[in-house]
Design an enzyme around this catalytic site. Structure first.
Site, short mmCIF file in Angstrom:
data_model
loop_
_atom_site.label_atom_id
_atom_site.label_comp_id
_atom_site.label_asym_id
_atom_site.label_seq_id
_atom_site.Cartn_x
_atom_site.Cartn_y
_atom_site.Cartn_z
NE ARG A 164 -4.31 -1.26 0.04
CZ ARG A 164 -4.47 -2.29 -0.80
NH1 ARG A 164 -3.52 -2.62 -1.65
NH2 ARG A 164 -5.60 -2.99 -0.81
CD GLU A 213 -2.82 3.20 -5.60
OE1 GLU A 213 -1.92 2.57 -5.05
OE2 GLU A 213 -3.85 2.64 -6.04
CG HIS A 223 -2.97 -0.80 -7.05
ND1 HIS A 223 -3.41 -0.15 -5.91
CD2 HIS A 223 -2.94 -2.12 -6.71
CE1 HIS A 223 -3.63 -1.01 -4.95
NE2 HIS A 223 -3.34 -2.22 -5.41
C1 DGY Z 1 -5.45 -5.98 -2.93
O1 DGY Z 1 -5.93 -7.11 -3.16
O2 DGY Z 1 -5.45 -5.50 -1.80
C2 DGY Z 1 -4.91 -5.24 -4.10
O3 DGY Z 1 -4.20 -4.14 -3.73
C3 DGY Z 1 -6.01 -4.86 -5.06
O4 DGY Z 1 -6.14 -5.84 -5.98
#
Ligand code: DGY
Length: 323
Positions: free
Chosen positions: A237, A266, A284
């Site tokens: 993240r 984002e 992402h």
């Molecule tokens: C997640 O699964 O948390 C990813 O960041 C989004 O696909």
């Protein structure tokens, strides 16, 4: 005689894979935002009223306001993500609302993305691609665009859960030595303190969830503690990294480079990062393969079916420890 088909009302906030949509259509009365773009907040709050369940994405903030707007009928929220930092899970637990997510099915794809970014960065793949597309003259020469081989380098895994372990396994296959650290000690070979992973690794790869404890875990002092030749890889993240501090570190050569699949704010990306040649930036895409996205959708539907119709079992429910 055919079984009567139950059709509980379900809010679906995005367009999902066709096979997932077909399963949803069979058993639910859908209110669906059938679009690639994020659902507008007002529309989200308006349409969630009175539904039994919601299938959402990490772009949807699921908080008290959302639960209030849904009202007492809401029993489950299933998110197309393993990360649940967009959901107030404690509040859901207080209200008896089940939260389901999508672990396991994205482990390999997300680990692959960490490795892809790492290779692109140290072997200067995206930089070379940019150079050619920009029409910069070039020719093979002994000192042109030299990179680093990963063989024998140390892969420092921060967060040794499912994805961290898989990324470490792939790094091992590339001839790297793995060290790792986690919130809870595992006692496994290669385990080190966070400080040691940071200060001795050639690649520091982040695989922890975003929590109040990991927010800006990688900040200016931590970046200064890394080796000046080392690179940072983030596929977890954006907010785990203080992006301002990272831009500064990249500009001043405090670390060698960064490969980022996630960003603090984002979809905005800090212009400072865009200006850095020693950064590989990816929008992402960690879990973005056809197979994985369909499997993630299916995990959500499994949980909706289990909770709302008592059909099958769901092994992807978040359990919140009571205070
Ligand atoms: C997640 O699964 O948390 C990813 O960041 C989004 O696909």
């Amino acid at each position: 005689m055919n079984e009567p088909t139950a059709t509980l009302p379900l809010l679906v906030t995005r367009r999902f894979a066709p096979a997932v949509r077909a399963r949803l259509d069979e058993r639910f009365a859908l209110t669906m935002h059938d679009d690639e773009a994020v659902m507008d907040r007002d529309a989200l709050l308006r349409t969630v009223a009175g539904v039994s369940g919601a299938m959402v994405t990490p772009n949807d903030r699921i908080d008290s306001e959302f639960f209030d707007a849904a009202g007492p009928t809401l029993r489950i929220v299933a998110t197309l993500s393993v990360g649940v930092d967009h959901i107030d899970c404690d509040e859901a637990a207080r209200r008896g609302i089940v939260i389901a997510h999508t672990p396991d099915v994205l482990t390999r794809t997300t680990a692959e993305m960490a490795i892809a970014i790492m290779l692109s960065l140290v072997r200067r793949v995206t930089e070379g691609d940019r150079l050619i597309r920009e029409g910069t003259p070039w020719e093979l020469s002994p000192n042109f665009m030299l990179g680093t081989s990963l063989e024998g380098l140390q892969f420092g895994c921060v967060g040794f859960g499912r994805i961290g372990r898989e990324a470490s396994r792939l790094a091992t296959a590339l001839g790297m030595r793995v060290v790792h650290c986690s919130r809870r000690a595992t006692g496994e070979a290669g385990e080190r303190s966070f400080d040691e992973v940071i200060s001795t690794s050639d690649v520091v790869s982040l695989h922890c969830p975003l929590t109040p404890e990991t927010h800006h875990l990688i900040n200016a002092p931590v970046l200064r503690a890394m080796k000046s030749s080392s690179v940072l890889i983030n596929t977890c993240r954006g907010k785990v990294v203080d992006e301002g501090a990272l831009v500064d570190a990249l500009r001043r050569g405090v670390i060698g480079g960064a490969g980022l699949d996630v960003f603090e704010d984002e979809p905005a990306v800090d212009p400072g990062l865009i200006a850095c040649e020693n950064a590989v930036l990816v929008p992402h895409l960690g879990s973005a393969t056809h197979r994985t996205r369909e499997a993630m959708g299916m995990r959500c539907v499994d949980a909706l079916m289990a909770v709302l119709y008592n059909e099958g079992t769901a092994t992807n429910i978040i359990t919140v420890a009571s205070a």
